[in-house]
Design a protein around this motif. Structure first.
Motif, PDB file in Angstrom:
ATOM      1  N   UNK A   1       2.394  -6.680   3.178  1.00 21.64           N
ATOM      2  CA  UNK A   1       1.627  -7.406   2.162  1.00 21.64           C
ATOM      3  C   UNK A   1       2.485  -8.336   1.306  1.00 21.64           C
ATOM      4  N   UNK A   2       3.798  -8.348   1.545  1.00 23.96           N
ATOM      5  CA  UNK A   2       4.672  -9.207   0.745  1.00 23.96           C
ATOM      6  C   UNK A   2       5.458 -10.163   1.640  1.00 23.96           C
ATOM      7  N   UNK A   3       4.792 -10.696   2.658  1.00 25.97           N
ATOM      8  CA  UNK A   3       5.418 -11.681   3.528  1.00 25.97           C
ATOM      9  C   UNK A   3       5.311 -13.077   2.919  1.00 25.97           C
ATOM     10  N   UNK A   4       6.349 -13.890   3.166  1.00 31.40           N
ATOM     11  CA  UNK A   4       6.409 -15.259   2.658  1.00 31.40           C
ATOM     12  C   UNK A   4       6.731 -16.210   3.803  1.00 31.40           C
ATOM     13  N   UNK A   5       6.230 -17.428   3.686  1.00 30.08           N
ATOM     14  CA  UNK A   5       6.536 -18.452   4.664  1.00 30.08           C
ATOM     15  C   UNK A   5       7.787 -19.229   4.294  1.00 30.08           C
ATOM     16  N   UNK A   6       8.172 -20.144   5.169  1.00 26.40           N
ATOM     17  CA  UNK A   6       9.371 -20.946   4.926  1.00 26.40           C
ATOM     18  C   UNK A   6       9.167 -21.845   3.715  1.00 26.40           C
ATOM     19  N   UNK A   7      10.207 -21.913   2.876  1.00 23.12           N
ATOM     20  CA  UNK A   7      10.155 -22.728   1.672  1.00 23.12           C
ATOM     21  C   UNK A   7       9.660 -22.001   0.451  1.00 23.12           C
ATOM     22  N   UNK A   8       9.239 -20.750   0.610  1.00 23.08           N
ATOM     23  CA  UNK A   8       8.678 -19.996  -0.522  1.00 23.08           C
ATOM     24  C   UNK A   8       9.768 -19.621  -1.512  1.00 23.08           C
ATOM     25  N   UNK A   9       9.358 -19.499  -2.769  1.00 20.85           N
ATOM     26  CA  UNK A   9      10.235 -18.994  -3.822  1.00 20.85           C
ATOM     27  C   UNK A   9      10.068 -17.470  -3.886  1.00 20.85           C
ATOM     28  N   UNK A  10      11.186 -16.763  -3.860  1.00 24.46           N
ATOM     29  CA  UNK A  10      11.188 -15.310  -3.794  1.00 24.46           C
ATOM     30  C   UNK A  10      11.530 -14.742  -5.167  1.00 24.46           C
ATOM     31  N   UNK A  11      10.628 -13.924  -5.719  1.00 27.79           N
ATOM     32  CA  UNK A  11      10.883 -13.271  -6.997  1.00 27.79           C
ATOM     33  C   UNK A  11      11.467 -11.883  -6.728  1.00 27.79           C
ATOM     34  N   UNK A  12      12.761 -11.715  -6.968  1.00 26.16           N
ATOM     35  CA  UNK A  12      13.364 -10.403  -6.712  1.00 26.16           C
ATOM     36  C   UNK A  12      13.098  -9.441  -7.856  1.00 26.16           C
ATOM     37  N   UNK A  13      13.302  -8.144  -7.600  1.00 29.46           N
ATOM     38  CA  UNK A  13      13.240  -7.185  -8.694  1.00 29.46           C
ATOM     39  C   UNK A  13      14.487  -7.323  -9.568  1.00 29.46           C
ATOM     40  N   UNK A  14      14.579  -6.499 -10.590  1.00 34.10           N
ATOM     41  CA  UNK A  14      15.756  -6.507 -11.463  1.00 34.10           C
ATOM     42  C   UNK A  14      16.922  -5.888 -10.695  1.00 34.10           C
ATOM     43  N   UNK A  15      17.737  -6.723 -10.073  1.00 32.51           N
ATOM     44  CA  UNK A  15      18.830  -6.268  -9.217  1.00 32.51           C
ATOM     45  C   UNK A  15      20.073  -7.095  -9.482  1.00 32.51           C
ATOM     46  N   UNK A  16      21.214  -6.471  -9.291  1.00 27.79           N
ATOM     47  CA  UNK A  16      22.502  -7.170  -9.411  1.00 27.79           C
ATOM     48  C   UNK A  16      23.108  -7.451  -8.048  1.00 27.79           C
ATOM     49  N   UNK A  17      22.418  -7.022  -6.966  1.00 29.89           N
ATOM     50  CA  UNK A  17      22.989  -7.192  -5.625  1.00 29.89           C
ATOM     51  C   UNK A  17      21.914  -7.663  -4.649  1.00 29.89           C
ATOM     52  N   UNK A  18      21.375  -8.820  -4.919  1.00 27.20           N
ATOM     53  CA  UNK A  18      20.364  -9.396  -4.040  1.00 27.20           C
ATOM     54  C   UNK A  18      21.025  -9.937  -2.780  1.00 27.20           C
ATOM     55  N   UNK A  19      20.402  -9.681  -1.648  1.00 27.82           N
ATOM     56  CA  UNK A  19      20.998  -9.996  -0.354  1.00 27.82           C
ATOM     57  C   UNK A  19      19.928 -10.558   0.576  1.00 27.82           C
ATOM     58  N   UNK A  20      20.367 -11.300   1.577  1.00 23.94           N
ATOM     59  CA  UNK A  20      19.515 -11.736   2.677  1.00 23.94           C
ATOM     60  C   UNK A  20      19.835 -10.893   3.903  1.00 23.94           C
ATOM     61  N   UNK A  21      18.984 -10.970   4.936  1.00 27.51           N
ATOM     62  CA  UNK A  21      19.297 -10.376   6.236  1.00 27.51           C
ATOM     63  C   UNK A  21      18.751 -11.284   7.331  1.00 27.51           C
ATOM     64  N   UNK A  22      19.640 -11.815   8.138  1.00 29.22           N
ATOM     65  CA  UNK A  22      19.291 -12.733   9.223  1.00 29.22           C
ATOM     66  C   UNK A  22      18.821 -11.939  10.436  1.00 29.22           C
ATOM     67  N   UNK A  23      17.566 -12.191  10.839  1.00 29.87           N
ATOM     68  CA  UNK A  23      16.982 -11.466  11.961  1.00 29.87           C
ATOM     69  C   UNK A  23      16.069 -12.389  12.774  1.00 29.87           C
ATOM     70  N   UNK A  24      15.705 -11.911  13.942  1.00 25.41           N
ATOM     71  CA  UNK A  24      14.629 -12.506  14.733  1.00 25.41           C
ATOM     72  C   UNK A  24      13.611 -11.411  15.008  1.00 25.41           C
ATOM     73  N   UNK A  25      12.343 -11.761  14.931  1.00 21.28           N
ATOM     74  CA  UNK A  25      11.273 -10.789  15.172  1.00 21.28           C
ATOM     75  C   UNK A  25      10.435 -11.226  16.360  1.00 21.28           C
ATOM     76  N   UNK A  26       9.883 -10.245  17.053  1.00 13.04           N
ATOM     77  CA  UNK A  26       8.865 -10.534  18.059  1.00 13.04           C
ATOM     78  C   UNK A  26       7.501 -10.246  17.442  1.00 13.04           C
TER      79      UNK A  26
END
Length: 328
Positions: A110-135
């Motif tokens: 329920x929290x999927x975003x498309x390309x170009x979306x602005x992502x509101x993170x929670x209160x975190x000091x270690x925000x990270x990405x993860x590069x993946x491919x999905x089927x």
């Protein structure tokens, strides 16, 4: 074929991407219908859209290309696990059970975003990405599929970014649960689905998808890997997901994070815990490119979500009978 969903002047549209244009599906047909019908049906619908007016891609807002039934995310790149399991000296310690079978977790559809979306993170000091491919799965539902049967359920592929709040995730997993709130605030998927037949020539002799994937932050390359470095193939992942269970059209199954900088936490682990490169900050632009799949972009919104306070656990006695009188 490339299949997408988008907003056009406030209206939801779904259809095919052709060059720099987006061509809507015929009235009454949705991406979900294409997935249920399978690739042959999708080709029939695509043929029927030839000559239809296209919207300029630059003028629409891309959405996740599918509304998923479920999202499973695996961890099948050994180099990524090495970084995530490294000790204070940066020495990897991959747990032996990792080699026995592929492992996954469910994330929030329920929290999927498309390309170009602005992502509101929670209160975190270690925000990270993860590069993946999905089927993305299509065709008939399946249970207890063998890998050959599972391969027939692959409708297409998309880039996936499993955004992660590593400090929150670490606290959760200390109690042998999760990841939960460290993950479920956002996943980016897109920019579209590239159908499986478009990539058949990039499946190597061992069944792995041989594509280069890379990620950059604010234009600086931070990670790059080949999808063929996966320890299990996508059909094997689908087969495992269906074991004593069920997969259906619209299910999204992620590869898990690539190695060689597929996420920042992997690099932090190999650096003995030093936060180099630094965690993501407000305004950072994360761009993921996978050859023949396109580019998936996410922007870290300056506005962070702060939780409503709840109390810590209350230490309770352990009565074995009801302590409140029953109501008449």
């Amino acid at each position: 074929m490339k299949i997408a969903r988008w907003m056009n002047r406030g209206a939801l549209e779904e259809g095919f991407v052709e060059a720099d244009g987006a061509v809507p599906l015929p009235d009454g047909i949705t991406v979900a219908d294409l997935l249920r019908g399978g690739l042959a049906f999708a080709h029939e619908v695509h043929a029927a859209t030839v000559g239809r007016a296209a919207r300029a891609l630059a003028d629409v807002e891309l959405l996740p290309p599918v509304v998923p039934a479920a999202v499973r995310d695996f961890a099948v790149f050994e180099e990524h696990v090495e970084g995530m399991s490294a000790d204070a000296q940066g020495r990897p310690n991959v747990p032996a059970p990792w080699y026995e079978s592929p492992r996954f977790y469910f994330t929030n559809p329920h929290t999927l975003h498309g390309s170009g979306a602005r992502i509101r993170p929670p209160a975190t000091e270690r925000l990270d990405y993860e590069l993946e491919v999905a089927v993305v799965l299509g065709g008939e539902p399946g249970e207890d599929l063998d890998p050959a049967e599972a391969a027939t359920r692959i409708f297409g592929y998309a880039i996936m970014n499993d955004w992660s709040a590593r400090d929150i995730q670490g606290r959760e997993m200390n109690v042998r649960l999760g990841p939960a709130k460290g993950k479920d605030f956002a996943t980016s998927l897109g920019p579209w689905i590239v159908t499986a037949d478009e990539l058949a020539d990039r499946i190597d002799d061992d069944g792995f998808l041989a594509l280069r994937a890379e990620v950059s932050v604010n234009g600086v390359l931070t990670g790059a890997d080949l999808l063929s470095n996966m320890a299990w193939t996508f059909p094997e992942l689908i087969s495992y997901a269906s074991r004593a269970s069920r997969v259906v059209p619209g299910d999204v199954i992620g590869s898990g994070t690539t190695g060689n900088g597929g996420c920042l936490a992997e690099l932090w682990g190999l650096a003995g815990g030093a936060l180099v490169p630094p965690p993501l900050q407000a305004g950072d632009v994360v761009s993921m490119r996978v050859e023949r799949l396109g580019e998936l972009v996410g922007i870290v919104d300056p506005a962070r979500m702060h939780p409503h306070e709840i109390p810590p656990a209350r230490r309770r006695p352990q009565p074995r009978a009801r302590s409140v009188p029953a109501r008449e």
